[in-house]
Design a protein around this motif. Structure first.
Motif, PDB file in Angstrom:
ATOM      1  N   ALA A  55     -24.323  34.644 -33.226  1.00  0.00           N
ATOM      2  CA  ALA A  55     -25.090  34.573 -31.978  1.00  0.00           C
ATOM      3  C   ALA A  55     -24.670  33.371 -31.141  1.00  0.00           C
ATOM      4  CB  ALA A  55     -26.583  34.508 -32.294  1.00  0.00           C
ATOM      5  N   ALA A  56     -24.456  32.242 -31.816  1.00  0.00           N
ATOM      6  CA  ALA A  56     -24.035  31.034 -31.092  1.00  0.00           C
ATOM      7  C   ALA A  56     -22.664  31.233 -30.452  1.00  0.00           C
ATOM      8  CB  ALA A  56     -24.011  29.840 -32.039  1.00  0.00           C
ATOM      9  N   ALA A  57     -21.738  31.848 -31.189  1.00  0.00           N
ATOM     10  CA  ALA A  57     -20.401  32.093 -30.648  1.00  0.00           C
ATOM     11  C   ALA A  57     -20.462  33.022 -29.447  1.00  0.00           C
ATOM     12  CB  ALA A  57     -19.506  32.689 -31.730  1.00  0.00           C
ATOM     13  N   PHE A  58     -21.336  34.027 -29.530  1.00  0.00           N
ATOM     14  CA  PHE A  58     -21.470  34.983 -28.420  1.00  0.00           C
ATOM     15  C   PHE A  58     -21.970  34.290 -27.157  1.00  0.00           C
ATOM     16  CE2 PHE A  58     -24.147  37.857 -25.931  1.00  0.00           C
ATOM     17  CZ  PHE A  58     -23.234  38.860 -25.630  1.00  0.00           C
ATOM     18  N   MET A 233     -27.441  25.392 -26.111  1.00  0.00           N
ATOM     19  CA  MET A 233     -27.610  24.144 -26.859  1.00  0.00           C
ATOM     20  C   MET A 233     -28.462  24.355 -28.103  1.00  0.00           C
ATOM     21  SD  MET A 233     -29.367  20.566 -25.631  1.00  0.00           S
ATOM     22  CE  MET A 233     -30.998  21.340 -25.605  1.00  0.00           C
ATOM     23  N   PHE A 234     -29.565  25.094 -27.999  1.00  0.00           N
ATOM     24  CA  PHE A 234     -30.444  25.324 -29.150  1.00  0.00           C
ATOM     25  C   PHE A 234     -29.709  26.087 -30.256  1.00  0.00           C
ATOM     26  CE2 PHE A 234     -34.167  25.447 -25.933  1.00  0.00           C
ATOM     27  CZ  PHE A 234     -34.190  24.059 -25.909  1.00  0.00           C
ATOM     28  N   PHE A 235     -29.003  27.139 -29.889  1.00  0.00           N
ATOM     29  CA  PHE A 235     -28.312  27.954 -30.883  1.00  0.00           C
ATOM     30  C   PHE A 235     -27.214  27.164 -31.587  1.00  0.00           C
ATOM     31  CE2 PHE A 235     -29.181  32.666 -29.683  1.00  0.00           C
ATOM     32  CZ  PHE A 235     -30.535  32.402 -29.709  1.00  0.00           C
ATOM     33  N   VAL A 236     -26.443  26.411 -30.807  1.00  0.00           N
ATOM     34  CA  VAL A 236     -25.323  25.661 -31.391  1.00  0.00           C
ATOM     35  C   VAL A 236     -25.830  24.616 -32.377  1.00  0.00           C
ATOM     36  CG1 VAL A 236     -23.504  23.981 -30.875  1.00  0.00           C
ATOM     37  CG2 VAL A 236     -23.718  26.060 -29.502  1.00  0.00           C
ATOM     38  N   TRP A 237     -26.847  23.852 -31.988  1.00  0.00           N
ATOM     39  CA  TRP A 237     -27.306  22.787 -32.871  1.00  0.00           C
ATOM     40  C   TRP A 237     -28.133  23.311 -34.038  1.00  0.00           C
ATOM     41  CZ3 TRP A 237     -25.308  18.172 -33.261  1.00  0.00           C
ATOM     42  CH2 TRP A 237     -24.529  17.709 -32.193  1.00  0.00           C
ATOM     43  N   LEU A 238     -28.752  24.467 -33.887  1.00  0.00           N
ATOM     44  CA  LEU A 238     -29.389  25.105 -35.045  1.00  0.00           C
ATOM     45  C   LEU A 238     -28.336  25.507 -36.063  1.00  0.00           C
ATOM     46  CD1 LEU A 238     -31.855  26.306 -36.493  1.00  0.00           C
ATOM     47  CD2 LEU A 238     -31.508  28.406 -35.141  1.00  0.00           C
ATOM     48  N   PHE A 239     -27.237  26.070 -35.581  1.00  0.00           N
ATOM     49  CA  PHE A 239     -26.142  26.443 -36.468  1.00  0.00           C
ATOM     50  C   PHE A 239     -25.536  25.214 -37.137  1.00  0.00           C
ATOM     51  CE2 PHE A 239     -21.506  27.079 -36.905  1.00  0.00           C
ATOM     52  CZ  PHE A 239     -21.506  28.052 -37.892  1.00  0.00           C
TER      53      PHE A 239
END
Length: 328
Positions: A55-58, A233-239
């Motif tokens: 999801a973050a990559a997308f 930002m939220f998705f990347v740092w969650l990952f």
């Protein structure tokens, strides 16, 4: 704008080094707890992390595509400004039946418009990224002309004192300079120094310049939607936070001592994601003063050289030189 073949790895590492420090810490803490204190329960399965990573990559890909479109549109606008400026030069020289001083006045006032426009576009907005530490730190590799020389000093080169004072008293200086050009054309038309058809062509050219200015202002004053920027930002740092927890068991399967490999590998993988996000972030505001911005000062100088050359001037200003392969 970077005009070299590529960024050097050391430049990219300096630009992202603050992220690297955070990523090392986020990877080292859970690995130490797992290996030294025996907190085996903090390791989690790999599957949910992979889903979040997908999801973050997308969404990073979506963001980078859209921010590149903003950059490319800005470059197309300034390409149109270059072409229209050259048209203004030949039209004001060949259509206006006056002495060379009037031709020079019209062309130099146009250079003043270019200067006022690029200074307005370099003004900082609250959503821009130039005040973030990693962007500030990278500025040692290049310079921003609009932040080094006051606007008044630049406009003095092109405008008489009375006109300069009037323009500086206005909020939107670029808009007023086009208005002055229009007023001047009307005066010349009333003196029959411009024929009716030629007057219409010159007025249409000014209208075209207004249109290009408005397009620049639209990009400048309308940010990349904050909901998409925040979600990325939220998705990347969650990952990034969960990634080391998923790697613990994977490296532990090889051997107990191999669990420490989770630190470098988590850092590298996380760095790839955060760096892709940084690239999009550095592209979303093409006039803010980053190393990847539209080279407005360089393009304006190119136009000025062309216009002065049309006036047969001999001492032409030099093109703006790049610093560390970056030109603005």
């Amino acid at each position: 704008m970077h005009i070299g073949k590529q960024y050097k790895l050391v430049e990219f590492l300096i630009w992202t080094r603050r992220d690297i420090y955070w990523l090392l810490g986020l990877a080292a803490i859970p690995t130490t707890l797992y290996a030294v204190l025996g907190w085996k329960w903090i390791a989690i399965p790999w599957v949910p992390i992979a889903v979040i990573g997908t999801a973050a990559a997308f969404i990073i890909g979506f963001k980078n595509t859209q921010t590149y479109n903003r950059l490319w549109e800005a470059r197309q606008i300034w390409g149109a400004i270059v072409n229209t400026s050259r048209s203004w030069g030949i039209l004001s020289r060949d259509f206006v039946k006056a002495d060379a001083s009037v031709h020079s006045e019209l062309m130099l006032r146009h250079c003043a418009w270019l200067t006022a426009l690029r200074y307005q576009l370099r003004e900082t907005r609250g959503w821009e990224n130039t005040n973030k530490p990693h962007f500030k730190e990278y500025r040692k590799f290049y310079s921003i002309p609009e932040w080094e020389t006051p606007l008044e000093d630049e406009l003095k080169k092109y405008l008489p004192e009375s006109e300069l004072a009037y323009v500086l008293s206005k909020k939107n200086r670029a808009t007023q300079l086009i208005a002055i050009q229009s007023k001047r054309l009307k005066e010349l038309r009333e003196r029959n120094q411009i024929a009716e058809f030629e007057y219409v062509e010159l007025a249409q050219t000014l209208s075209n310049l207004y249109e290009q200015q408005g397009k620049c202002e639209r990009i400048k004053n309308f940010p990349y939607p904050r909901q998409f920027a925040s979600l990325t930002m939220f998705f990347v740092w969650l990952f990034v936070f969960l990634l080391p927890l998923g790697m613990l068991n994977e490296f532990a399967k090889i051997g107990p001592e191999c669990v420490w490999f989770a630190i470098p590998f988590s850092t590298v993988v996380s760095w790839v994601f955060t760096s892709m996000d940084r690239v999009g972030e550095a592209t979303e505001n093409p006039f803010e003063g980053s190393a990847n911005d539209i080279p407005m000062a360089s393009l304006s100088r190119t136009i000025e050289i062309d216009l002065r050359d049309m006036l047969d001037e001999e001492n032409l200003p030099p093109p703006i030189a790049a610093k560390n392969n970056i030109v603005l």
